[in-house]
Write an enzyme that holds these catalytic residues in place. Structure first.
Site, mmCIF file in Angstrom:
data_model
loop_
_atom_site.group_PDB
_atom_site.id
_atom_site.type_symbol
_atom_site.label_atom_id
_atom_site.label_comp_id
_atom_site.label_asym_id
_atom_site.label_seq_id
_atom_site.Cartn_x
_atom_site.Cartn_y
_atom_site.Cartn_z
ATOM 1 C CG ASP A 44 -6.030 1.549 1.364
ATOM 2 O OD1 ASP A 44 -5.138 0.755 1.305
ATOM 3 O OD2 ASP A 44 -5.873 2.751 1.346
ATOM 4 N NE ARG A 102 3.741 10.642 -4.047
ATOM 5 C CZ ARG A 102 2.738 9.847 -3.422
ATOM 6 N NH1 ARG A 102 1.713 9.922 -3.789
ATOM 7 N NH2 ARG A 102 3.307 9.037 -2.358
ATOM 8 C CG ASP A 160 -0.631 1.706 -3.871
ATOM 9 O OD1 ASP A 160 -0.090 2.733 -3.106
ATOM 10 O OD2 ASP A 160 -1.552 1.398 -3.866
ATOM 11 N N GLY A 161 1.746 4.377 -3.983
ATOM 12 C CA GLY A 161 1.715 5.798 -4.145
ATOM 13 C C GLY A 161 2.859 6.389 -4.603
ATOM 14 C CG ASP A 176 -1.942 1.173 1.223
ATOM 15 O OD1 ASP A 176 -2.409 1.538 0.240
ATOM 16 O OD2 ASP A 176 -2.367 1.660 2.374
ATOM 17 C CG ASP A 218 -4.529 3.322 -2.551
ATOM 18 O OD1 ASP A 218 -3.731 2.190 -2.152
ATOM 19 O OD2 ASP A 218 -4.429 4.404 -1.810
#
Length: 122
Positions: A87, A70, A65-66, A62, A83
């Protein structure tokens, strides 16, 4: 070919980079992996160590992936939705596993599920 005066000259253009469909963005692939890990962890909820390892892997992905979205400039509405839903499903799977393994905690888990859904969707 490009016309210049009376001559035809070849025109050279840089090749376009291959377009990657949003479904195949790296962060979304990480999200799909998280979904599979959550499903597998819930399926193996009777075995504490495999459950914990698979759920922990999903939680660690988790965070990844962010950063990948970016860094690779692959942000998308689908990725943000995936996402958020992943979650929520992970939280619900964890609370369901807790309530199934510890029935006296069922009402507390149900209250936390209601709070989680209310906080994110209502």
């Amino acid at each position: 070919l490009h016309r210049r005066g009376a001559f035809l000259l070849p025109t050279f253009r840089a090749p376009r980079p291959a377009m990657v469909h949003v479904y195949l963005y790296v962060p979304n692939l990480i999200g799909y992996t998280r979904v599979l890990l959550i499903i597998l962890s819930f399926h193996l909820r009777a075995s504490p160590l495999p459950f914990l390892l698979l759920y922990l892997a999903s939680v660690l992905l988790d965070g990844l992936d962010g950063h990948a979205a970016r860094a690779l400039n692959q942000t998308s509405h689908l990725g943000a939705l995936l996402d958020m839903l992943t979650d929520r499903c992970g939280t619900l799977a964890l609370l369901a596993a807790i309530s199934l393994s510890q029935p006296p905690l069922g009402p507390v888990a149900l209250a936390l599920v209601a709070l989680d859904i209310h906080a994110h969707f209502l």
